[in-house]
Design a protein around this motif. Structure first.
Motif, PDB file in Angstrom:
ATOM      1  N   LEU A 133       0.799  -1.254   0.061  1.00  0.00           N
ATOM      2  CA  LEU A 133      -0.089  -0.034   0.129  1.00  0.00           C
ATOM      3  C   LEU A 133       0.929   1.135   0.054  1.00  0.00           C
ATOM      4  O   LEU A 133       1.868   1.145   0.648  1.00  0.00           O
ATOM      5  CB  LEU A 133      -0.826   0.043   1.299  1.00  0.00           C
ATOM      6  N   VAL A 134       0.560   2.249  -0.829  1.00  0.00           N
ATOM      7  CA  VAL A 134       1.361   3.373  -0.865  1.00  0.00           C
ATOM      8  C   VAL A 134       0.470   4.639  -1.387  1.00  0.00           C
ATOM      9  O   VAL A 134      -0.418   4.298  -2.188  1.00  0.00           O
ATOM     10  CB  VAL A 134       2.532   3.099  -1.993  1.00  0.00           C
ATOM     11  N   GLN A 135       0.863   5.786  -0.924  1.00  0.00           N
ATOM     12  CA  GLN A 135      -0.073   6.894  -1.254  1.00  0.00           C
ATOM     13  C   GLN A 135       0.321   7.296  -2.769  1.00  0.00           C
ATOM     14  O   GLN A 135       1.460   7.241  -3.521  1.00  0.00           O
ATOM     15  CB  GLN A 135       0.319   8.222  -0.161  1.00  0.00           C
ATOM     16  N   ALA A 136      -0.628   8.021  -3.201  1.00  0.00           N
ATOM     17  CA  ALA A 136      -0.459   8.617  -4.650  1.00  0.00           C
ATOM     18  C   ALA A 136       0.807   9.285  -4.571  1.00  0.00           C
ATOM     19  O   ALA A 136       1.243  10.140  -3.688  1.00  0.00           O
ATOM     20  CB  ALA A 136      -1.574   9.374  -4.911  1.00  0.00           C
ATOM     21  N   GLY A 166       5.871   7.814  -9.263  1.00  0.00           N
ATOM     22  CA  GLY A 166       4.600   8.561  -9.357  1.00  0.00           C
ATOM     23  C   GLY A 166       3.548   7.714  -9.543  1.00  0.00           C
ATOM     24  O   GLY A 166       2.665   7.922 -10.297  1.00  0.00           O
ATOM     25  N   LEU A 167       3.203   6.785  -8.513  1.00  0.00           N
ATOM     26  CA  LEU A 167       2.223   6.137  -8.575  1.00  0.00           C
ATOM     27  C   LEU A 167       0.872   6.844  -8.487  1.00  0.00           C
ATOM     28  O   LEU A 167       0.588   7.800  -7.760  1.00  0.00           O
ATOM     29  CB  LEU A 167       2.300   4.860  -7.561  1.00  0.00           C
ATOM     30  N   LYS A 168      -0.186   6.258  -9.209  1.00  0.00           N
ATOM     31  CA  LYS A 168      -1.453   7.039  -9.422  1.00  0.00           C
ATOM     32  C   LYS A 168      -2.716   5.963  -8.713  1.00  0.00           C
ATOM     33  O   LYS A 168      -2.440   4.644  -8.773  1.00  0.00           O
ATOM     34  CB  LYS A 168      -1.887   7.351 -10.654  1.00  0.00           C
ATOM     35  N   PRO A 169      -3.673   6.212  -8.122  1.00  0.00           N
ATOM     36  CA  PRO A 169      -4.826   5.485  -7.803  1.00  0.00           C
ATOM     37  C   PRO A 169      -5.217   4.405  -8.782  1.00  0.00           C
ATOM     38  O   PRO A 169      -5.528   3.021  -8.525  1.00  0.00           O
ATOM     39  CB  PRO A 169      -5.923   6.373  -7.411  1.00  0.00           C
ATOM     40  N   GLU A 170      -5.184   4.811 -10.099  1.00  0.00           N
ATOM     41  CA  GLU A 170      -5.497   4.023 -11.116  1.00  0.00           C
ATOM     42  C   GLU A 170      -4.607   2.920 -11.462  1.00  0.00           C
ATOM     43  O   GLU A 170      -4.704   2.012 -12.187  1.00  0.00           O
ATOM     44  CB  GLU A 170      -5.794   4.615 -12.616  1.00  0.00           C
ATOM     45  N   ASP A 171      -3.104   2.961 -10.816  1.00  0.00           N
ATOM     46  CA  ASP A 171      -2.593   1.802 -10.871  1.00  0.00           C
ATOM     47  C   ASP A 171      -2.572   0.628  -9.924  1.00  0.00           C
ATOM     48  O   ASP A 171      -2.093  -0.407  -9.996  1.00  0.00           O
ATOM     49  CB  ASP A 171      -1.085   2.262 -10.507  1.00  0.00           C
ATOM     50  N   THR A 172      -3.710   0.855  -9.002  1.00  0.00           N
ATOM     51  CA  THR A 172      -4.232  -0.256  -8.217  1.00  0.00           C
ATOM     52  C   THR A 172      -4.548  -1.142  -9.031  1.00  0.00           C
ATOM     53  O   THR A 172      -5.372  -1.231  -9.808  1.00  0.00           O
ATOM     54  CB  THR A 172      -5.338   0.284  -7.325  1.00  0.00           C
ATOM     55  N   ALA A 173      -3.931  -2.477  -8.684  1.00  0.00           N
ATOM     56  CA  ALA A 173      -4.233  -3.860  -9.335  1.00  0.00           C
ATOM     57  C   ALA A 173      -3.538  -5.161  -8.698  1.00  0.00           C
ATOM     58  O   ALA A 173      -2.598  -4.909  -7.855  1.00  0.00           O
ATOM     59  CB  ALA A 173      -3.685  -3.717 -10.875  1.00  0.00           C
ATOM     60  N   VAL A 174      -3.651  -6.250  -9.129  1.00  0.00           N
ATOM     61  CA  VAL A 174      -2.837  -7.324  -8.913  1.00  0.00           C
ATOM     62  C   VAL A 174      -1.815  -7.425 -10.294  1.00  0.00           C
ATOM     63  O   VAL A 174      -2.262  -7.371 -11.054  1.00  0.00           O
ATOM     64  CB  VAL A 174      -3.586  -8.671  -8.597  1.00  0.00           C
ATOM     65  N   TYR A 175      -0.565  -7.400  -9.615  1.00  0.00           N
ATOM     66  CA  TYR A 175       0.643  -7.386 -10.606  1.00  0.00           C
ATOM     67  C   TYR A 175       1.215  -8.830 -10.711  1.00  0.00           C
ATOM     68  O   TYR A 175       1.361  -9.457  -9.611  1.00  0.00           O
ATOM     69  CB  TYR A 175       1.537  -6.465 -10.179  1.00  0.00           C
ATOM     70  N   GLY A 191       1.232 -13.580  -8.226  1.00  0.00           N
ATOM     71  CA  GLY A 191       0.537 -12.014  -8.185  1.00  0.00           C
ATOM     72  C   GLY A 191       0.935 -11.541  -6.967  1.00  0.00           C
ATOM     73  O   GLY A 191       0.937 -12.002  -5.893  1.00  0.00           O
ATOM     74  N   THR A 192       1.008 -10.195  -6.919  1.00  0.00           N
ATOM     75  CA  THR A 192       1.287  -9.319  -5.903  1.00  0.00           C
ATOM     76  C   THR A 192       0.474  -8.043  -5.891  1.00  0.00           C
ATOM     77  O   THR A 192       0.373  -7.330  -7.071  1.00  0.00           O
ATOM     78  CB  THR A 192       2.593  -8.831  -5.577  1.00  0.00           C
ATOM     79  N   GLN A 193      -0.323  -7.698  -4.801  1.00  0.00           N
ATOM     80  CA  GLN A 193      -1.260  -6.592  -4.607  1.00  0.00           C
ATOM     81  C   GLN A 193      -0.562  -5.553  -4.771  1.00  0.00           C
ATOM     82  O   GLN A 193       0.285  -5.249  -3.634  1.00  0.00           O
ATOM     83  CB  GLN A 193      -2.183  -6.828  -3.760  1.00  0.00           C
ATOM     84  N   VAL A 194      -0.891  -4.449  -5.178  1.00  0.00           N
ATOM     85  CA  VAL A 194      -0.499  -2.831  -5.394  1.00  0.00           C
ATOM     86  C   VAL A 194      -1.677  -2.094  -5.237  1.00  0.00           C
ATOM     87  O   VAL A 194      -2.516  -2.019  -5.959  1.00  0.00           O
ATOM     88  CB  VAL A 194       0.351  -2.593  -6.636  1.00  0.00           C
ATOM     89  N   THR A 195      -1.826  -1.492  -4.082  1.00  0.00           N
ATOM     90  CA  THR A 195      -2.758  -0.331  -3.861  1.00  0.00           C
ATOM     91  C   THR A 195      -2.248   1.016  -3.513  1.00  0.00           C
ATOM     92  O   THR A 195      -1.338   1.316  -2.726  1.00  0.00           O
ATOM     93  CB  THR A 195      -3.601  -0.748  -2.478  1.00  0.00           C
ATOM     94  N   VAL A 196      -2.971   1.831  -4.273  1.00  0.00           N
ATOM     95  CA  VAL A 196      -2.397   3.151  -4.273  1.00  0.00           C
ATOM     96  C   VAL A 196      -3.538   4.142  -3.965  1.00  0.00           C
ATOM     97  O   VAL A 196      -4.769   4.204  -4.355  1.00  0.00           O
ATOM     98  CB  VAL A 196      -1.980   3.826  -5.675  1.00  0.00           C
ATOM     99  N   SER A 197      -3.414   4.700  -2.624  1.00  0.00           N
ATOM    100  CA  SER A 197      -4.544   5.677  -2.117  1.00  0.00           C
ATOM    101  C   SER A 197      -4.360   6.985  -2.573  1.00  0.00           C
ATOM    102  O   SER A 197      -3.149   7.530  -2.809  1.00  0.00           O
ATOM    103  CB  SER A 197      -4.323   5.402  -0.402  1.00  0.00           C
ATOM    104  N   SER A 198      -5.489   7.612  -2.551  1.00  0.00           N
ATOM    105  CA  SER A 198      -5.373   9.074  -3.234  1.00  0.00           C
ATOM    106  C   SER A 198      -5.464  10.146  -1.997  1.00  0.00           C
ATOM    107  O   SER A 198      -5.488   9.589  -0.710  1.00  0.00           O
ATOM    108  CB  SER A 198      -6.740   9.447  -4.018  1.00  0.00           C
TER     109      SER A 198
END
Length: 121
Positions: free
Chosen positions: A11-14, A84-93, A114-121
């Protein structure tokens, strides 16, 4: 057997960064192209970035200039540096690799878990 094991999601912030790693192990003779795909809820899996055995790369338009794919052939590992992660990058990679097994004649596609990437706004 051949396995791809991914790590580095979270989990990472935008605007933040993450680095994904994917290590291939097992009875490997050679690895051709490697790449990263992602799948967001309700969407199809899409290619994020790919890299050939010679180091040529390609990227989805949505990540150009922000993500960098690289590989360490000695370690059978591919990386994805995401800045420069964006909320729309949230996905399983998912990691993908085209691998010829020891004693084999043809290359086959293998996938990581798969590994989860979650970008919070």
């Amino acid at each position: 057997q051949v396995q791809l094991v991914e790590s580095g999601g979270g989990l990472v912030q935008a605007g933040g960064s993450l680095r994904l790693s994917c290590a291939a192990s097992g009875s490997i003779f050679s690895i051709n192209a490697m790449g990263w795909y992602r799948q967001a809820p309700g969407k199809q899996r899409e290619l994020v970035a790919g890299i050939t055995s010679g180091g040529s790369t390609n990227y989805a338009d949505s990540v150009k200039g922000r993500f960098t794919i690289s590989r360490d052939n000695a370690k059978n590992t591919v990386y994805l540096q995401m800045n420069g992660l964006k909320p729309e990058d949230t996905a399983v990679y998912y990691c993908n690799a085209s691998i010829t097994r020891t004693g084999g004649r043809y290359a086959y596609d293998y996938w990581g878990q798969g590994t989860q990437v979650t970008v919070s706004s």
